[in-house]
Motif scaffolding. Structure first.
Motif, PDB file in Angstrom:
ATOM      1  N   ARG A 178      14.159 -13.898  -6.444  1.00 43.77           N
ATOM      2  CA  ARG A 178      12.960 -13.503  -7.178  1.00 43.77           C
ATOM      3  C   ARG A 178      13.230 -13.308  -8.666  1.00 43.77           C
ATOM      4  N   GLN A 179      14.453 -12.910  -8.999  1.00 47.10           N
ATOM      5  CA  GLN A 179      14.764 -12.700 -10.404  1.00 47.10           C
ATOM      6  C   GLN A 179      14.717 -14.015 -11.174  1.00 47.10           C
ATOM      7  N   MET A 180      15.217 -15.071 -10.532  1.00 53.10           N
ATOM      8  CA  MET A 180      15.214 -16.374 -11.184  1.00 53.10           C
ATOM      9  C   MET A 180      13.786 -16.866 -11.388  1.00 53.10           C
TER      10      MET A 180
ATOM     11  N   THR B 228       9.646  -9.638  -0.635  1.00 54.96           N
ATOM     12  CA  THR B 228       9.959  -8.330  -1.214  1.00 54.96           C
ATOM     13  C   THR B 228      11.278  -7.784  -0.693  1.00 54.96           C
ATOM     14  N   ARG B 229      11.814  -8.405   0.381  1.00 54.23           N
ATOM     15  CA  ARG B 229      13.043  -7.918   1.014  1.00 54.23           C
ATOM     16  C   ARG B 229      12.864  -6.511   1.568  1.00 54.23           C
ATOM     17  N   ILE B 230      11.637  -6.149   1.829  1.00 49.80           N
ATOM     18  CA  ILE B 230      11.374  -4.850   2.423  1.00 49.80           C
ATOM     19  C   ILE B 230      10.872  -5.060   3.840  1.00 49.80           C
ATOM     20  N   VAL B 231      11.522  -4.421   4.794  1.00 42.34           N
ATOM     21  CA  VAL B 231      10.997  -4.437   6.153  1.00 42.34           C
ATOM     22  C   VAL B 231       9.912  -3.387   6.195  1.00 42.34           C
ATOM     23  N   ASN B 232       8.685  -3.840   6.264  1.00 45.00           N
ATOM     24  CA  ASN B 232       7.570  -2.913   6.178  1.00 45.00           C
ATOM     25  C   ASN B 232       7.313  -2.257   7.521  1.00 45.00           C
ATOM     26  N   PHE B 233       7.856  -1.060   7.670  1.00 52.22           N
ATOM     27  CA  PHE B 233       7.675  -0.358   8.922  1.00 52.22           C
ATOM     28  C   PHE B 233       6.224  -0.006   9.170  1.00 52.22           C
ATOM     29  N   ALA B 234       5.496   0.174   8.071  1.00 55.81           N
ATOM     30  CA  ALA B 234       4.099   0.572   8.199  1.00 55.81           C
ATOM     31  C   ALA B 234       3.248  -0.587   8.700  1.00 55.81           C
TER      32      ALA B 234
ATOM     33  N   LEU C 191       3.671   2.431  -4.309  1.00 55.47           N
ATOM     34  CA  LEU C 191       4.971   2.811  -3.745  1.00 55.47           C
ATOM     35  C   LEU C 191       6.033   1.715  -3.879  1.00 55.47           C
ATOM     36  N   LEU C 192       5.774   0.578  -3.230  1.00 50.81           N
ATOM     37  CA  LEU C 192       6.817  -0.441  -3.149  1.00 50.81           C
ATOM     38  C   LEU C 192       7.309  -0.876  -4.523  1.00 50.81           C
ATOM     39  N   ARG C 193       6.362  -1.051  -5.445  1.00 54.46           N
ATOM     40  CA  ARG C 193       6.699  -1.509  -6.778  1.00 54.46           C
ATOM     41  C   ARG C 193       7.763  -0.642  -7.449  1.00 54.46           C
ATOM     42  N   ARG C 194       7.761   0.620  -7.126  1.00 57.65           N
ATOM     43  CA  ARG C 194       8.722   1.523  -7.758  1.00 57.65           C
ATOM     44  C   ARG C 194      10.074   1.508  -7.074  1.00 57.65           C
TER      45      ARG C 194
ATOM     46  N   GLY D 212       9.379 -17.736 -15.910  1.00 56.63           N
ATOM     47  CA  GLY D 212       8.051 -17.513 -16.471  1.00 56.63           C
ATOM     48  C   GLY D 212       6.972 -17.163 -15.461  1.00 56.63           C
ATOM     49  N   VAL D 213       7.376 -16.795 -14.240  1.00 57.69           N
ATOM     50  CA  VAL D 213       6.364 -16.447 -13.241  1.00 57.69           C
ATOM     51  C   VAL D 213       6.236 -14.927 -13.184  1.00 57.69           C
ATOM     52  N   ASN D 214       5.030 -14.433 -13.264  1.00 65.14           N
ATOM     53  CA  ASN D 214       4.807 -12.999 -13.167  1.00 65.14           C
ATOM     54  C   ASN D 214       4.959 -12.585 -11.718  1.00 65.14           C
ATOM     55  N   GLN D 215       6.168 -12.116 -11.399  1.00 64.19           N
ATOM     56  CA  GLN D 215       6.444 -11.864  -9.983  1.00 64.19           C
ATOM     57  C   GLN D 215       5.667 -10.666  -9.448  1.00 64.19           C
ATOM     58  N   ARG D 216       5.169  -9.827 -10.355  1.00 61.06           N
ATOM     59  CA  ARG D 216       4.438  -8.666  -9.890  1.00 61.06           C
ATOM     60  C   ARG D 216       3.233  -9.092  -9.041  1.00 61.06           C
ATOM     61  N   TRP D 217       2.482 -10.078  -9.560  1.00 57.03           N
ATOM     62  CA  TRP D 217       1.299 -10.523  -8.823  1.00 57.03           C
ATOM     63  C   TRP D 217       1.673 -11.319  -7.597  1.00 57.03           C
ATOM     64  N   LEU D 218       2.825 -11.984  -7.698  1.00 60.14           N
ATOM     65  CA  LEU D 218       3.320 -12.723  -6.545  1.00 60.14           C
ATOM     66  C   LEU D 218       3.601 -11.737  -5.402  1.00 60.14           C
ATOM     67  N   PHE D 219       4.266 -10.641  -5.744  1.00 53.95           N
ATOM     68  CA  PHE D 219       4.603  -9.629  -4.741  1.00 53.95           C
ATOM     69  C   PHE D 219       3.339  -9.003  -4.169  1.00 53.95           C
ATOM     70  N   THR D 220       2.451  -8.615  -5.078  1.00 51.39           N
ATOM     71  CA  THR D 220       1.218  -7.984  -4.619  1.00 51.39           C
ATOM     72  C   THR D 220       0.469  -8.938  -3.703  1.00 51.39           C
ATOM     73  N   GLY D 221       0.415 -10.198  -4.107  1.00 53.59           N
ATOM     74  CA  GLY D 221      -0.289 -11.201  -3.308  1.00 53.59           C
ATOM     75  C   GLY D 221       0.314 -11.334  -1.920  1.00 53.59           C
ATOM     76  N   VAL D 222       1.643 -11.344  -1.879  1.00 57.31           N
ATOM     77  CA  VAL D 222       2.321 -11.505  -0.595  1.00 57.31           C
ATOM     78  C   VAL D 222       2.066 -10.300   0.310  1.00 57.31           C
TER      79      VAL D 222
END
Lengths: 627, 255, 237
Positions: free
Chosen positions: A179-181, A32-38, A86-89, A186-196
């Motif tokens: 991730r854009q590539m 996600t390239r987000i450093v999750n401080f939480a 949150l993150l998704r937005r 054809g990969v639904n990255q939304r679920w990939l992100f959520t899964g990760v």
């Protein structure tokens, strides 16, 4: 012999949680390239929820571990909630906004946890079946430690199988890079992100739950673990699970041996090891140089130009108001409470603090998560000189920027070797170390109590102090502006815009950044000294992570791109803080406000001036982009 | 003509793969020299060793008759080796003129001044450079919003700002329209000859190479397999086989 | 000629405040190779990115195989059989050749023989010799082949190729031209954008010219060859 082995085994067992948390952090960041401080908060939740579950069902050996796994799963689901809401937005928002948003989550979780589990530290029962001790060479080692030692390598192997032997893992590794590539294939990255995020949060929760029998649960766990996890990630190398494993073991061992060598400050050992690793392997033990992830949404920066007349007039008006404020207060005591002066005073030194941070963050492109070290460093320099040597205000005050600058000179030397997120994590780790030294070295710093009754000389009445603060803040902000527009400032910006080009035209970027970092530290030190003499005391809380984040928040609230940002942001922040101060849930309110701001105003308050509306109001003169 | 840059027995391996092997050549002042070869032949590696970004395993690089081996890129630049990049590298948060001014400030060693506004320094010199590359009209625009061809011109001006003896251009016309390519290289050639600068460039557009290079070198799998005047290289069978092909995809068939 | 499989009509798009495309219209019919010619910055890449929803259109319609796709997300469009090969290649450098292909894999499509790594290696014999090599250790030409092979793993019926010849050696460009010919024989449609007119001439049936975000010319490749005026105005070779 036996003692040594048991110490080593204890170290290994304490590495387990650390590895789980660091691995989760690393996995989430990778994709996600987000450093999750939480992440530290998830660890804390893992402990609390684990405790509740164990109390409810964990009576037998099997049900105990079921309870632990349920806790981890629940934390994973909380992570999913955060991702979806949150993150998704904000995946396309600037990196810093993402950080600040997850920081908001920390504050919310703190208040929620306090509400549910209360303020008291929780001591958890031992795990059934592992509540005894084994004897090794005549030394006793808790059985549970052996279980912990086994967990980390098991998780490591499981994760490696997941990432290298399954299609999901391959997709995750691909998305880590572009991730854009992956979406275009054809990969639904939304679920990939959520899964990760689920997986990463689950690991943090697991880390919190498995350490229950050893450490229990309390409300301070979140910040404690996040600094250590950053050290592990930086030392091990971002994105490398094996590296995180090695580093966690290293830190775990250091913790147990450190106590024997530096009983007062275990973190000093960590500092030394981290320093050595970074000098020889800037990207960590098993890490690779950071490559900017392709997001394909780069929008060019606008050139920094001197303020437009409208802004100058506004600034002049504000300044005139501030100069007249004490007089106005005397004239209209019914409208203006005397407290207004105190409030204005406080806003002013925070403006200076935020401006100092903005100097390296905006033009320098270096995001410091640990600027409180220099704010506190300056304050402590003065306070210690007064406390131990009885130096007068006239000498102790000017020593603050010098002390802070020296600290920045040392910390900066290491930090400028890294860039981006690594740089940020390293600053946070150093700040945490500075904090722990102040906190733990009671003989010199008075520890947690802080140093009290430090007042300026008699001639410095509250009114004089107010004008001194006003004068120094205005001078500081103007001086920083001057430097930004000077050749030095251009070189700094050059290094941010294109390191490749800068090196190719003879600019030594690292040295430039190092000096800028030091200058920024000095200004933060002045702000710290002003804080000290206004409050009359200084305590370690002024150096903690939350204080560093206050400065980040102020800068962001104002907008990083605008030079007026820190000024507007500090004022807005202090007003918000005062507004919430009355409530028991001020943290949670602040957290929600931060999250809302990130979602609604992704360019900050002052950045707003540079949008279409702002231009129409004459607040900016950026060129309209045409194809 | 005098030799400005000489490269002697340069070699570099990455993890057992020989990227550049025993490469030797010299470039004269005022000369336009092209370095061509298939992708992965070692052209960029070669360039990176010339300006100090990479350290060769063996060999030497002489500027005039002094070795510049082991110097960091910023030092190599100070000695008079300018470079442009395949993907433009300019400062997006600065105007066109400020990009040049920053370079001039570094060149004149005034980059660490902290008081005077940078905008007011070396204005005339910057404008003169922009004049040379035909960018005077756009001096106050942000680099981030320029058309690609114009950005390349800004880069050229930046590269010229320290009065270089040697100019290294890595695929200078990549990503440009055909006409822009020819214009940019014509401009480069003109300036190089007027200022007696040695230009070494890599390029995949054969129309550009054969129109502007005085001499051409061909690199294949790290080795120089041919060097000579454009006509000799064009008719070299080995070069046709590994690089030029039948000529179907460029306008330069064998003569 | 068969029916159009891709129709773009009246499409506008913006990048931040910049208006990049205005009223772009084009179509690709089954089994056809169509080239979009234009200078750098003319809007070629943006047209492609708009079709695959990496850039949002602000107006207009895009239809693929009879379905509106202009409100769909990138991954849905890819799954429908519209493959996209970006300009910068963007292979996964940390992943091996086989893993790169795996990322592109999508279920077989009715009526089409599914692509497998083995079948792709017949077209790209180089890749067969480096199955386990990380993408980052391949040359530019090999990477370009891999990125096409990876897209084919999704069993597309139309492939968008963004400047496939850019930055490649002339011999490799010739191979690329042959590859596109092979794909055409397999029944695939191809829409490519190019600046290299020599290359475009070798592979394309029809051409569009785009300039400042607008389509300025449309015609068969043969007609374009004849029309010196148009070539001088827009392509300035």
């Amino acid at each position: 012999m036996g003692e040594l082995i048991v110490t080593i085994l204890t170290g290994l067992s304490s590495a387990a949680s650390l590895f789980l948390v660091a691995a989760g952090l690393s996995i989430i960041f990778g994709v996600t390239r987000i450093v999750n401080f939480a992440h530290g908060s998830f660890y804390m939740l893992g402990a609390f929820i684990g405790y509740t579950m164990v109390q409810a069902i964990g009576g037998t050996i099997v049900s105990y571990w079921v309870a632990v796994l349920i806790a981890a799963l629940v934390v994973g689901l909380i992570g999913v909630l955060m991702e979806i809401l949150l993150l998704r937005r904000i995946y396309h928002a600037p990196e810093l906004f993402q950080l600040i948003a997850t920081f908001g989550v920390i504050l919310v979780i703190q208040d929620v946890a306090k509400e549910i589990w209360g303020n008291e530290d929780i001591v958890s029962p031992r795990a059934p079946g592992l509540d005894g001790a084994v004897e090794i060479f005549g030394q006793r080692l808790p059985e549970y430690d052996l279980a912990l030692i086994a967990i980390a390598p098991m998780v490591l192997i499981g994760l490696r199988l997941l990432f290298y032997k399954t299609r999901w893992g391959t997709l995750v590794r691909a998305a880590t890079q572009d991730r854009q590539m992956v979406a275009a294939l054809g990969v639904n990255q939304r679920w990939l992100f959520t899964g990760v995020v689920f997986l990463g949060s689950l690991l943090a929760g697991l880390g919190g739950a498995v350490q229950l029998p050893k450490g229990g649960a309390d409300l301070l766990m979140d910040f404690g673990i996040i600094a250590e996890a950053f050290v592990v990630v930086v030392v091990g190398g971002m994105g490398s699970l094996g590296g995180a494993f090695l580093a966690a073991i290293l830190i775990g061992l250091l913790n147990v041996f450190g106590i024997q060598i530096f009983p007062n400050s275990t973190l000093v050992m960590m500092f030394l090891v981290m320093a050595v690793v970074l000098v020889f392997r800037p990207w960590g033990l098993l890490g690779k140089p950071e490559t900017p992830a392709a997001t394909g949404t780069e929008i060019p920066n606008e050139p920094l130009r001197p303020a437009v007349p409208m802004v100058k007039v506004l600034a002049g008006l504000v300044l005139a108001f501030l100069i007249a404020l004490p007089l106005l207060q005397e004239l209209f005591p019914t409208v203006l409470d005397p407290f207004v002066i105190v409030q204005a005073n406080e806003i002013l030194f925070f403006v200076l603090f935020a401006a100092a941070l903005h100097f390296i963050m905006g033009p320098g492109g270096m995001v410091s998560f640990g600027h409180a070290a220099f704010f506190g460093g300056g304050a402590y320099t003065s306070a210690l000189l007064v406390f131990h040597f009885g130096l007068p205000f006239e000498l102790a005050f000017p020593a603050a920027p010098i002390g802070a600058a020296l600290l920045a000179l040392i910390i900066g030397w290491f930090c400028v070797r890294l860039t981006g997120v690594y740089f940020a994590m390293l600053t946070l780790a150093f700040a945490q170390i500075a904090w722990s030294i102040v906190f733990q070295w009671t003989e010199v710093t008075e520890g947690d109590d802080g140093i009290n009754s430090i007042w300026p000389s008699d001639w410095v009445t509250p009114l004089v102090l107010y004008y001194l603060t006003l004068g120094l803040t205005v001078a500081g902000v103007l001086l920083i502006r001057r430097i930004v527009f000077s050749p030095f400032g251009y070189a700094l910006r050059a290094g941010r815009d294109s390191p490749l080009r800068s090196e190719a035209i003879g600019i030594n970027i690292r040295r430039q950044q190092w000096f800028a970092f030091t200058i920024s530290g000095a200004f933060a030190g002045v702000a710290g000294a002003l804080f000290l003499y206004t409050k009359g005391s200084i305590a370690p809380t002024s150096m903690e992570i939350a204080r560093s984040f206050d400065a980040l928040l102020m800068t962001l609230l104002g907008g990083v791109e605008a030079l007026a940002g820190p000024v507007v942001g500090a004022a807005a922040f202090k007003l918000l803080e005062d507004l919430f101060a009355a409530s028991e849930y001020w943290r949670g309110l602040m957290g929600i406000t931060i999250i809302a701001l990130v979602l609604l105003l992704p360019k900050g308050v002052a950045g707003f001036a540079q949008t279409g509306v702002g231009r129409r109001l004459g607040l900016s003169r950026a060129e309209e982009v045409r194809a | 003509m005098s030799t400005v840059l000489s490269v002697q027995n340069l070699s570099k391996a990455f993890g057992g793969v020989q990227a550049v092997e025993d490469v030797t050549f010299a470039v004269d002042a005022g000369e336009m020299r092209a370095l061509i070869g298939p992708n992965g032949a070692g052209k960029t590696t070669c360039f990176n060793m010339l300006n100090g970004q990479l350290k060769p395993d063996s060999g030497d690089v002489l500027l005039g008759n002094r070795s510049i081996l082991g110097l960091p890129p910023r030092e190599v630049w100070r000695r008079g080796v300018g470079r442009t990049f395949q993907i433009t590298a300019t400062y997006g948060s600065m105007t066109v003129r400020e990009n040049i001014q920053t370079t001039l400030l570094s060149h004149h060693r005034q980059i660490n001044r902290m008081w005077t506004a940078a905008r007011t320094l070396f204005v005339d010199e910057a404008m003169a450079l922009l004049e040379q590359v035909g960018m005077v009209n756009q001096y106050d625009r942000a680099c981030g919003v320029l058309a690609y061809g114009d950005l390349k011109r800004v880069e050229l001006a930046v590269a010229l700002a320290n009065d270089p003896q040697v100019l290294l251009m890595d695929e200078p016309t990549a990503g440009m329209a055909p006409r822009e390519r020819v214009d940019l290289m014509a401009l480069t050639a003109e300036i190089a000859s007027a200022r007696n600068i040695a230009v070494l460039f890599t390029e995949h557009d054969m129309d550009v190479v054969f129109a502007h290079a005085h001499r051409i070198m061909v690199l294949d799998r790290g080795r120089l397999i041919a060097e000579g005047a454009p006509n000799d290289v064009r008719n070299n069978e080995m070069v046709q086989e590994v690089y030029l092909g039948s000529g179907a995809v460029h306008g330069v068939g064998s003569a | 000629m068969s029916d159009p499989i891709l129709t773009v009509s009246g499409v506008h798009s913006h990048y931040g405040r910049a208006h990049i495309l205005s009223d772009v219209a084009l179509e690709v019919r089954g089994g056809e190779v169509v080239v979009l010619l234009g200078r750098n910055g003319a809007g070629k890449s943006t047209t492609f990115k708009t079709i695959v929803a990496l850039v949002r259109r602000t107006a207009g319609e895009i239809t693929f195989l009879g379905n509106r796709i202009d409100n769909r997300e990138s991954y849905v469009i890819a799954r429908m059989g519209l493959g996209y090969v970006p300009e910068e290649r963007r292979i996964f450098t940390e992943l091996t050749v086989m893993e790169n292909l795996e990322v592109g894999r999508q279920p077989a499509r009715e009526g089409l023989e599914p692509w497998t790594p083995e079948r792709l290696f017949e077209i790209f014999p180089n890749l067969a010799e480096m199955r386990d090599r990380p993408g980052g250790r391949m040359s530019g030409g090999e990477q370009q082949m891999l990125t096409i092979a990876r897209t084919l793993m999704g069993n597309p019926s139309l492939v968008l190729l963004d400047e496939p010849s850019e930055g490649l050696a002339p011999v490799i460009i010739e191979q690329m031209a042959q590859t596109i010919g092979l794909l055409k024989q397999e029944g695939l449609s191809v829409l490519l954008c190019e600046q290299n007119l020599h290359f475009a001439r070798l592979v394309s049936d029809r051409a569009y010219i785009i300039e400042k975000g607008q389509i300025r010319y449309e015609g068969s490749m043969a007609e374009l060859e004849e029309n010196d005026e148009v070539r001088a105005a827009y392509l300035t070779v």
